[in-house]
Design an enzyme around this catalytic site. Structure first.
Site, mmCIF file in Angstrom:
data_model
loop_
_atom_site.group_PDB
_atom_site.id
_atom_site.type_symbol
_atom_site.label_atom_id
_atom_site.label_comp_id
_atom_site.label_asym_id
_atom_site.label_seq_id
_atom_site.Cartn_x
_atom_site.Cartn_y
_atom_site.Cartn_z
ATOM 1 C CE LYS A 12 4.942 32.915 -82.182
ATOM 2 N NZ LYS A 12 5.603 32.538 -83.443
ATOM 3 C CB THR A 57 9.036 34.202 -81.700
ATOM 4 O OG1 THR A 57 8.803 33.478 -82.901
ATOM 5 C CG2 THR A 57 10.046 35.306 -81.951
ATOM 6 N NE ARG A 169 -20.480 69.135 -77.420
ATOM 7 C CZ ARG A 169 -19.236 69.070 -77.878
ATOM 8 N NH1 ARG A 169 -19.009 69.023 -79.177
ATOM 9 N NH2 ARG A 169 -18.207 69.050 -77.048
ATOM 10 C CG HIS A 240 -18.285 64.556 -84.435
ATOM 11 N ND1 HIS A 240 -18.024 65.554 -83.531
ATOM 12 C CD2 HIS A 240 -17.114 64.343 -85.090
ATOM 13 C CE1 HIS A 240 -16.763 65.936 -83.635
ATOM 14 N NE2 HIS A 240 -16.187 65.215 -84.571
#
Length: 275
Positions: A12, A57, A169, A240
């Site tokens: 499940k 399940t 950066r 980025h």
């Protein structure tokens, strides 16, 4: 043509569970996504449709909720309880794997909460074969950003290269990390907190010449901080941030205004091991 059944499992997936702790006026909230996968003596259900060895399940789902009523003392112990129950209680089931995601809530009051922006998720996994339990932990979507102390230069260039070298950066990522503990008997919460803090320290404390270098530093910090961890795997997408051209509008841009690109992105992956 001869064919045969190979490896298989069933279970499940993604049982959503919220467990409140209301023993005092100051409540706690535990918000989980639990998946169970079982394997064992299950050939006949595939080959002839005989369900005699199948634990439905739906029963697995109900077990998750029923066990939660007894309390959840951390995601790893909860996963261990579930995995051991499925294997030790049902002879045809030889292995259970329980994976859990925990969603964190920020407290606003005694009984008020808010999901933090960013959506960081704690993860855990337990695999139990009837004798040995293996416990893993980790996290995903941990958003980190350094606004400086990051460069990227000296890389291969060819006729398709347009990326300019950067000496200052933004470095940003959404960390996904996972590790396995050497034992299933330990203080999991303490170890997780130490590993998470180490990941952050590795990111913030490294003057980065590449995201690969930062990945190694983060993994090394985890190994140093948690004795029970011998290996940590990381996925670091490079979120980025490109300096936006506003000079065409008569304004300079000395590293102040950026385009936060969504995709495509660089994806840096690696595993750091104890020597």
């Amino acid at each position: 043509m001869a064919v045969r059944l190979h490896t298989n499992r069933y279970g499940k997936a993604e049982t959503r569970l919220v467990r409140l702790v209301r023993d005092t006026p100051r409540h706690e909230i535990i918000d989980l996504n639990v998946s169970v996968a079982l394997s064992g003596d299950l050939d006949e259900v595939h080959l002839s449709g005989d369900n005699a060895n199948v634990l439905p399940t739906d029963t697995q789902k109900n077990t998750v909720y029923a066990f939660a009523r007894d309390g959840i003392d951390g995601v790893e112990p909860f996963g261990l309880r579930l995995a051991r129950h499925f294997v030790d209680s049902f002879a045809p089931i030889r292995r259970a794997t329980v994976t859990i995601e925990e969603y964190r809530w920020q407290r606003l009051g005694d009984h008020s909460f808010q999901r933090p922006v960013g959506g960081e998720v704690r993860t855990a996994s337990v695999d139990y074969d009837g004798s040995v339990a293996t416990v893993g932990a980790g996290l995903k979507d941990l958003l980190l950003l350094n606004s400086t102390d990051s460069e990227f230069s000296g890389y291969i260039k060819d006729e398709f290269t347009t990326l300019p070298e950067a000496t200052d950066r933004i470095l940003a990522t959404a960390v996904a990390a996972g590790w396995t503990y050497a034992t299933s008997e330990m203080d999991f919460a303490k170890a997780y907190d130490a590993a998470r803090a180490a990941l952050i320290a590795g990111f913030t404390g490294t003057y980065s010449l590449s995201l690969q270098q930062t990945l190694y530093a983060m993994g090394a910090k985890v190994i140093e901080a948690v004795d029970e961890v011998d290996e940590v795997s990381l996925e670091l997408p490079n979120k980025h941030h490109f300096l936006y051209d506003i000079e065409r509008f008569g304004r300079d841009n000395p590293g102040l205004v950026f385009n936060a690109a969504d995709r495509p992105y660089g994806l840096i992956e690696g595993t750091v091991r104890r020597a």
